[in-house]
Scaffold this active site. Structure first.
Site, PDB file in Angstrom:
ATOM      1  N   SER A 322       0.831  -1.201   0.000  1.00 38.78           N
ATOM      2  CA  SER A 322       0.000   0.000   0.000  1.00 38.78           C
ATOM      3  C   SER A 322       0.865   1.250   0.000  1.00 38.78           C
ATOM      4  CB  SER A 322      -0.925  -0.001   1.221  1.00 38.78           C
ATOM      5  OG  SER A 322      -1.618   1.219   1.330  1.00 38.78           O
ATOM      6  N   TRP A 325       2.358   1.615  -3.401  1.00 39.65           N
ATOM      7  CA  TRP A 325       1.336   2.077  -4.340  1.00 39.65           C
ATOM      8  C   TRP A 325       1.252   3.592  -4.341  1.00 39.65           C
ATOM      9  CZ3 TRP A 325      -2.982   5.102  -3.818  1.00 39.65           C
ATOM     10  CH2 TRP A 325      -3.894   5.095  -4.868  1.00 39.65           C
ATOM     11  N   HIS A 326       1.453   4.198  -3.166  1.00 40.58           N
ATOM     12  CA  HIS A 326       1.327   5.643  -3.059  1.00 40.58           C
ATOM     13  C   HIS A 326       2.480   6.381  -3.728  1.00 40.58           C
ATOM     14  CE1 HIS A 326      -1.778   4.781  -0.042  1.00 40.58           C
ATOM     15  NE2 HIS A 326      -2.177   6.022  -0.238  1.00 40.58           N
ATOM     16  N   GLY A 327       3.616   5.776  -3.842  1.00 40.74           N
ATOM     17  CA  GLY A 327       4.715   6.491  -4.475  1.00 40.74           C
ATOM     18  C   GLY A 327       5.977   5.666  -4.540  1.00 40.74           C
ATOM     19  N   PHE A 481      -0.325   9.773  -7.630  1.00 44.86           N
ATOM     20  CA  PHE A 481      -0.332   8.338  -7.367  1.00 44.86           C
ATOM     21  C   PHE A 481      -1.078   7.581  -8.450  1.00 44.86           C
ATOM     22  CE2 PHE A 481      -0.512  10.203  -2.918  1.00 44.86           C
ATOM     23  CZ  PHE A 481       0.869  10.357  -2.869  1.00 44.86           C
TER      24      PHE A 481
END
Length: 481
Positions: A322, A325-327, A481
């Site tokens: 997770s 996924w954000h960066g 994102f």
């Protein structure tokens, strides 16, 4: 195209009028949605439309092939895996290539091996993580027999690229949005009006709360070497409200906009800062993303059905992914792992699984509920410092200056900080009063707003505040994102 742009203010009513008054047959409505969505997305850079077409086409074909190979599970598995690999490869190439190259080079350097691998100047396509996950959910659900594949290619392409939620969610599963694309839609006046209210509240949160907070937060990080502990603490609070107002504001605009066209999108936020533990926070923050990881990563890994050690490992994996996924930066991975560590005590010693809203049916929380919310908020707030930091060294510098004697001094605070914090306090009060509703402007049932004149006065006031007090326009945070 930005929601908070003059272009969108023209784009939306034009599409709305064409949708309901010109393109009345279902197939023509879906075609209009598709064209409008591609115009909306291509406004940034039309070349990235190629990626959406590839993602949409591969997922569409994979669904048909999975149906064709019914009874031959091995071939279905091959088709599903191929689609997953293709789409994740596109995502990895555009979002993570340089990150992986740099990380591998740094790891080899620690072992005394010097390499000079080239990196590429890659422009990250807006919203690629969102529509990729949405497309993957379709093929996985078809493979798992949760949904039947569709042969309506226009409806399917519209489902992947639906412009209200295309670039920053909510991440819709095919089981919710695709049937709405395939079913006849009729104009619902009350639904459309509620959508406009939700959009207005979303714009208020974005333009008044988030953008005003952003000015102070950016100034603080730019002048980090001169900041005091108290100013850093206030700045951390402001970023906590900035990212919430920014992202939930986008979700409100997206959900409200979809209502104008007869669609019901999934709720993405449910007053997360009123959570009583971290588990509840992640039930209320970016709900569609965590549902995605729960359904397609956590459960396949075994979820919590095995030993506690395995449950902890599964939790660490999910939150690490997770964060990634954000960066494409280790600070995001560490941020994810930080939240996983907050989960571990709940796994080991148990923690209440709250399913109701805090202080349900009451005006105020109990002292215990208030203490639980405060502790949870401060833990989440500290995590946002790591999320906001441009690199780990800056995070360490921030925390070392934060936890210093100047934390107990008001030196360094500015009037801008104080007034911005007051906006955030106002947001907390209003959302507390409306915490049981989908959005703040669902004001039915209040005697003071029983008259249309008072409702219109409220909407006019919000519009005035937006135009008069709006901060410098900032791009939505989650676009990256």
């Amino acid at each position: 195209m930005l929601f908070n742009s003059f272009t969108f203010m023209i784009f939306l009513p034009v599409v709305f009028l064409l949708y309901w008054f010109v393109f009345k047959p279902l197939k023509w409505q879906n075609l209009l949605i598709l064209v409008a969505s591609y115009v909306f997305y291509g406004w940034w850079d039309w070349r990235f439309l190629i990626l959406i077409v590839i993602t949409s086409l591969s997922s569409y074909v994979s669904g048909l092939l999975i149906e064709r190979y019914e009874g031959r599970r091995r071939w279905q598995r091959v088709v599903s895996a191929a689609n997953i690999v293709l789409n994740l490869s596109i995502l990895a190439a555009f979002k993570y290539f340089n990150f992986f190259v740099d990380s591998l080079g740094a790891a080899l350097a620690l072992m005394g091996i010097t390499v000079d691998w080239p990196t590429m100047h890659i422009i990250l396509p807006v919203g690629i993580s969102f529509y990729t996950f949405q497309a993957l959910s379709y093929s996985i659900d078809v493979y798992a027999h949760r949904i039947k594949p569709t042969r309506d290619i226009i409806a399917f392409f519209s489902f992947i690229s639906f412009f209200p939620q295309l670039v920053a969610g909510p991440i819709e599963r095919a089981t919710n949005l695709l049937p709405q694309m395939l079913g006849k839609r009729t104009f619902d006046y009350s639904m459309a009006v509620d959508g406009l209210r939700q959009m207005l509240w979303g714009f208020f949160k974005k333009l008044i709360i988030a953008d005003t907070c952003a000015e102070v937060v950016n100034q603080t990080w730019d002048g980090l070497s001169y900041a005091t502990g108290m100013s850093l603490f206030v700045s951390s609070l402001l970023f906590t409200f900035q990212i919430y107002a920014d992202f939930s504001g986008y979700s409100d605009i997206a959900i409200g906009c979809a209502k104008l066209f007869g669609f019901k999108l999934t709720t993405n936020f449910k007053v997360p800062y009123f959570s009583r533990n971290v588990r509840e926070f992640w039930r209320r923050w970016h709900i569609t993303l965590m549902n995605w990881f729960t359904q397609y990563v956590y459960f396949p890994l075994g979820g919590s059905r095995r030993s506690r050690a395995r449950t902890i490992l599964n939790t660490l994996i999910v939150f690490a992914l997770s964060g990634l996924w954000h960066g494409a930066d280790w600070t995001f991975v560490l941020w994810g792992l930080y939240h996983a560590l907050l989960f571990i005590p709940l796994i080991l010693w148990g923690g209440q699984r709250y399913k109701d809203t805090v202080a349900h049916g009451r005006c105020l929380p109990t002292l215990r509920e208030f203490a639980s919310m405060l502790v949870t908020f401060l833990l989440v707030n500290f995590g946002w410092v790591l999320f906001r930091a441009p690199d780990f060294a800056s995070f360490c510098d921030f925390t070392s200056r934060l936890f210093s004697p100047s934390l107990l001094s008001v030196q360094g605070l500015t009037m801008k900080m104080a007034t911005t914090l007051m906006w955030c306090v106002g947001l907390v009060v209003v959302e507390w009063l409306q915490r049981e509703r989908q959005h703040v402007l669902q004001i039915d049932g209040y005697r003071i707003f029983s008259l249309q004149a008072t409702r219109l006065a409220l909407y006019a006031l919000l519009v005035f505040l937006i135009f008069y007090f709006a901060g410098q326009v900032q791009t939505f945070i989650y676009f990256q994102f």
